[in-house]
Design a protein around this motif. Structure first.
Motif: not given
Length: 223
Positions: A39-43, A63-70
């Motif tokens: 979440l922090d990286m997506a923000a 949304w996309s980046r949170t799922n990507r980083y997970l």
């Protein structure tokens, strides 16, 4: 703290004991640190958006980046990623469960309040939610996921920015009413560390409705 449970939506039971929440996260092979980092990286990424971007860009990117980083954090442990029906699922190596991140509305992280998906969902999500918790049959997806993909219970990482604070919980949905997911079998509040406000509105859009795009499995290659 003594564990206490009480009825949740749909007549299910949920625990008020933070130790139980932590135990459940461990059983699901995830952690608060995992979610906080994604979440922090997506923000951080959406801070690059400007007034010249499309209005919905910050929400869609978050949304996309949170799922990507997970996914990037877990694929080396054998988790697999799929975007079938535009639902970005991260599937556990055992195929026992999957996780997807979406924005939420209502009392995220507060078990005394109702919570639902922020944006309307389509038929594919409705079918998926209704199947959560059912015993799957062995079908053509066995070769890839060990069982039918849509029969793998999908937990939602629900997130919401509220007055500069990011709230989140990991919850197992069981029903949609109308176009919103709003009934849950289990809700696990996440005590996130303070994350910097992204400084922009991420509530306009978080994910697309169902599409007929082909399923794509992403393999991360080591450089």
């Amino acid at each position: 703290m003594v564990s206490e449970t009480y009825p949740a939506s749909g007549g299910k039971l949920r625990s008020l004991d933070p130790e139980h929440w932590q135990q459940r996260l461990t059983e699901l092979d995830v952690s608060i640190d995992l979610f906080a980092q994604a979440l922090d990286m997506a923000a951080a990424d959406i801070r690059s958006c400007t007034e010249f971007d499309a209005p919905a860009m910050p929400g869609f990117m978050f949304w996309s980046r949170t799922n990507r980083y997970l996914a990037e954090a877990k694929v080396h442990e054998g988790w697999r990623r799929t975007n079938r029906d535009s639902i970005l699922r991260l599937v556990h190596p055992s195929s026992s469960h999957a996780i997807t991140a979406i924005s939420a509305a209502g009392g995220v992280g507060d078990l005394d309040k109702e919570v639902r998906s922020k944006n309307p969902k389509g038929e594919a999500m409705a079918r998926l939610v209704e199947k959560n918790g059912q015993i799957p049959l062995m079908t053509a997806d066995q070769a890839i996921f060990g069982k039918q993909l849509d029969d793998i219970p999908v937990w939602f990482l629900l997130y919401k920015w509220q007055t500069g604070t990011l709230l989140a919980e990991l919850s197992l949905p069981v029903k949609m009413n109308g176009k919103y997911v709003n009934e849950w079998q289990e809700r696990l509040p996440l005590a996130l560390p303070d994350l910097q406000d992204p400084g922009t509105d991420i509530s306009l859009l978080d994910d697309p409705l169902d599409s007929n795009e082909p399923d794509v499995d992403v393999e991360l290659l080591e450089g």
